[in-house]
Scaffold this motif. Structure first.
Motif, PDB file in Angstrom:
ATOM      1  N   TYR A  16       0.829  -1.210   0.000  1.00 46.82           N
ATOM      2  CA  TYR A  16       0.000   0.000   0.000  1.00 46.82           C
ATOM      3  C   TYR A  16       0.863   1.259   0.000  1.00 46.82           C
ATOM      4  O   TYR A  16       0.583   2.217  -0.731  1.00 46.82           O
ATOM      5  CB  TYR A  16      -0.925   0.002   1.224  1.00 46.82           C
ATOM      6  N   SER A  58      -8.058   4.894  -2.283  1.00 49.58           N
ATOM      7  CA  SER A  58      -7.102   4.088  -1.522  1.00 49.58           C
ATOM      8  C   SER A  58      -7.285   4.183  -0.015  1.00 49.58           C
ATOM      9  O   SER A  58      -6.775   3.343   0.722  1.00 49.58           O
ATOM     10  CB  SER A  58      -5.680   4.512  -1.871  1.00 49.58           C
ATOM     11  N   MET A  81      -8.890   1.111   1.145  1.00 45.67           N
ATOM     12  CA  MET A  81      -7.966  -0.026   1.135  1.00 45.67           C
ATOM     13  C   MET A  81      -7.102  -0.025   2.398  1.00 45.67           C
ATOM     14  O   MET A  81      -6.842  -1.086   2.979  1.00 45.67           O
ATOM     15  CB  MET A  81      -7.086   0.044  -0.116  1.00 45.67           C
ATOM     16  N   ALA A  90     -13.566  -2.773  -0.279  1.00 41.33           N
ATOM     17  CA  ALA A  90     -12.558  -1.764   0.075  1.00 41.33           C
ATOM     18  C   ALA A  90     -11.381  -1.807  -0.891  1.00 41.33           C
ATOM     19  O   ALA A  90     -10.905  -0.757  -1.352  1.00 41.33           O
ATOM     20  CB  ALA A  90     -12.086  -1.998   1.506  1.00 41.33           C
ATOM     21  N   PHE A  91     -10.921  -3.013  -1.230  1.00 39.85           N
ATOM     22  CA  PHE A  91      -9.818  -3.145  -2.194  1.00 39.85           C
ATOM     23  C   PHE A  91     -10.271  -2.695  -3.587  1.00 39.85           C
ATOM     24  O   PHE A  91      -9.516  -2.052  -4.316  1.00 39.85           O
ATOM     25  CB  PHE A  91      -9.324  -4.596  -2.239  1.00 39.85           C
ATOM     26  N   SER A 121     -10.062   1.012  -4.358  1.00 37.13           N
ATOM     27  CA  SER A 121      -8.721   1.506  -4.686  1.00 37.13           C
ATOM     28  C   SER A 121      -8.292   1.079  -6.090  1.00 37.13           C
ATOM     29  O   SER A 121      -7.815   1.892  -6.886  1.00 37.13           O
ATOM     30  CB  SER A 121      -7.730   0.988  -3.660  1.00 37.13           C
ATOM     31  N   SER A 153      -7.016  -9.313  -4.401  1.00 35.37           N
ATOM     32  CA  SER A 153      -8.469  -9.498  -4.318  1.00 35.37           C
ATOM     33  C   SER A 153      -8.905 -10.913  -4.681  1.00 35.37           C
ATOM     34  O   SER A 153      -9.668 -11.543  -3.946  1.00 35.37           O
ATOM     35  CB  SER A 153      -9.178  -8.493  -5.233  1.00 35.37           C
TER      36      SER A 153
END
Length: 494
Positions: free
Chosen positions: A143, A180, A183, A218-219, A222, A267
């Motif tokens: 990240y 992001s 994420m 959430a991923f 991003s 993911s």
């Protein structure tokens, strides 16, 4: 003896440090020595490229495990370590990165008069960050580097070509940063639940279906911006139009692949149940994006916007391939990403050649270039054919495998994706016809000069790469097949 030497001295930390050392060296050279600065920057990037080729030679395609793995204790109290490693999926993205950076430095060889040293340092730092993203096996540090790639993209704001370059840089920054944040929250949740962010441990961890769905969303927030998927694609055409030619090459060639790489690396393998749950949603978004952006491309008047919207269509075809969740679809999507990295970069270089000479990117001012720039017209024709996935060029094999994979899952989605390919041929031929055929427009264009030696030298690697991938692609699936089949089996998608 040579193999032993390579195994001892060629590792990922060395590859990542090459551009950093080049940048540090450049800091001590005065701005007046511009030729020396360019030469050092080019040498640092070429050494990094050769280094990555050695990793390709040393790579063992028979195993799905991560190779060249290195570990360094970073935050031992939180169990966060600096883990590096590559497999068949990330290997070619690293090579694509190291291939494109020397070309970016060559593109700005004579044009970047202001802040020449800073320009080259920005690209070398960008290379360091992008290689780190593709090699990182720790979720939190992934990240950190994933977001840090935004910093050198001030290239758009500083060396951009028009008045709105600051606005475009802000838009690019805010779009990608806002997505992001979700994420980061998801990564913190994973850290508190499992006590680690090590990808190799997380791949063996099972999350509840409800938790998987939350984390997947959430991923997705991003990665979807980086792909980009409709409706969060607005930043891309703006950023391309304002960016310098080399900035567009990096943006289209590598930065767009960060989102799709994130899906493949995190993911899909970490949240398999949520992936199956959201596959229809991805199919719907991607099919809409392919047709919508292909039709939008036909309405554009700026050369760069045409190629930018074309990139969105191709990258959404990649997401269809990835979420078909079979070996053909995922293998085809990786091949198409590599091919798109070459084709779209080459097309932006072609636009850069025209802009350098005529200082305009509006289609209506161009026409009849075949009579004044025959060499350019021939090369541009080849890249246009590659963009529309003609058999024998690199994109064909990737798009064919994506359609095969998608058809096994959903024949309607495969049909819509094929329709997007037909529209792709339409806008590619329309663009070429408008720029190269027809009558010259001497009222608008005055000076005419064909490609010079440096520009021909830049285009040759692209021509070789596209033909090599199109005519004899076997070497690429061979390296990635074990990793891809392991990904499919791990998620029990087959």
């Amino acid at each position: 003896m040579l193999e032993h030497f390579c195994e001892c001295y060629f590792d990922l930390s060395g590859l990542i440090l090459c551009p950093v050392l080049g940048s540090i060296l450049l800091l001590f050279i005065p701005n007046s020595r511009i030729r020396l600065i360019r030469l050092i920057g080019l040498c640092a990037s070429l050494i990094t490229f050769l280094y990555s080729l050695v990793l390709w030679i040393q790579f063992d395609p028979s195993t799905a495990k991560f190779q060249f793995v290195e570990s360094l204790r970073w935050l031992p109290y939180e169990n966060i370590n600096f883990y590096l490693g590559i497999d068949g999926i990330s290997l070619f993205f690293v090579i694509l990165t190291t291939f494109l950076i020397p070309i970016c430095i060559l593109v700005g060889w004579s044009g970047m008069r202001s802040y020449g040293k800073e320009y080259i340092i920005a690209f070398l730092i960008c290379e360091f960050l992008m290689i780190a993203v593709f090699c990182m096996l720790d979720l939190l540090l992934f990240y950190v580097f994933f977001e840090s790639v935004l910093i050198p993209m001030i290239i758009i704001g500083v060396w951009g070509s028009r008045q709105r370059k600051i606005k475009a840089a802000y838009q690019f920054f805010l779009y990608t940063l806002l997505g992001s944040v979700f994420m980061l929250l998801a990564i913190l949740l994973i850290l508190f639940q499992t006590g680690t962010t090590d990808l190799q441990i997380l791949l063996t961890t099972e999350f509840s279906e409800r938790r998987q769905i939350f984390l997947w969303i959430a991923f997705f927030a991003s990665f979807a911006v980086k792909v980009p998927m409709v409706p969060v694609h607005i930043w891309l055409p703006e950023a391309h139009v304002e960016a310098p030619t080399a900035g567009s090459v990096i943006l289209a060639g590598i930065l767009l692949k960060l989102g799709t790489y994130g899906f493949l690396r995190f993911s899909i393998p970490m949240f398999p149940e949520a992936t199956l749950c959201f596959t229809p949603f991805i199919y719907t978004l991607s099919a809409i994006a392919i047709i919508y952006t292909s039709l939008t491309t036909l309405r554009q008047i700026d050369l760069k916007k045409i190629i930018a919207y074309s990139s969105v269509a191709h990258m959404n075809l990649v997401t269809i391939g990835m979420f078909s969740l079979n070996i053909q679809g995922i293998g085809g999507s990786i091949l198409l990403m590599l091919s798109h990295g070459l084709v779209s970069s080459a097309l932006f270089l072609c636009v850069g050649v025209l802009y350098d000479r005529h200082k305009t990117r509006l289609v209506r001012y161009y026409g009849g270039l075949v009579s004044t720039m025959p060499n350019f017209s021939t090369i541009f024709f080849f890249f246009t054919l590659a963009n529309m996935s003609l058999p024998g060029t690199s994109s064909f094999i990737g798009e064919f495998l994506i359609l095969v994979g998608a058809f096994q899952r959903n024949s309607l989605v495969a049909t819509l994706a094929a329709l997007g390919m037909i529209l792709g041929a339409a806008y590619s031929l329309w663009l070429y016809n408008r720029v190269v055929s027809g009558n010259l427009k001497p009222d608008f264009l005055h000076k005419f000069s064909d490609l010079n030696g440096r520009e021909v030298f830049i285009f040759i690697p692209f021509l070789v790469g596209l033909v090599r991938m199109g005519v004899h692609p076997k070497v690429f699936p061979d390296r990635m097949h074990t990793s891809v089949s392991n990904l499919v089996q791990h998620g029990k998608f087959h």
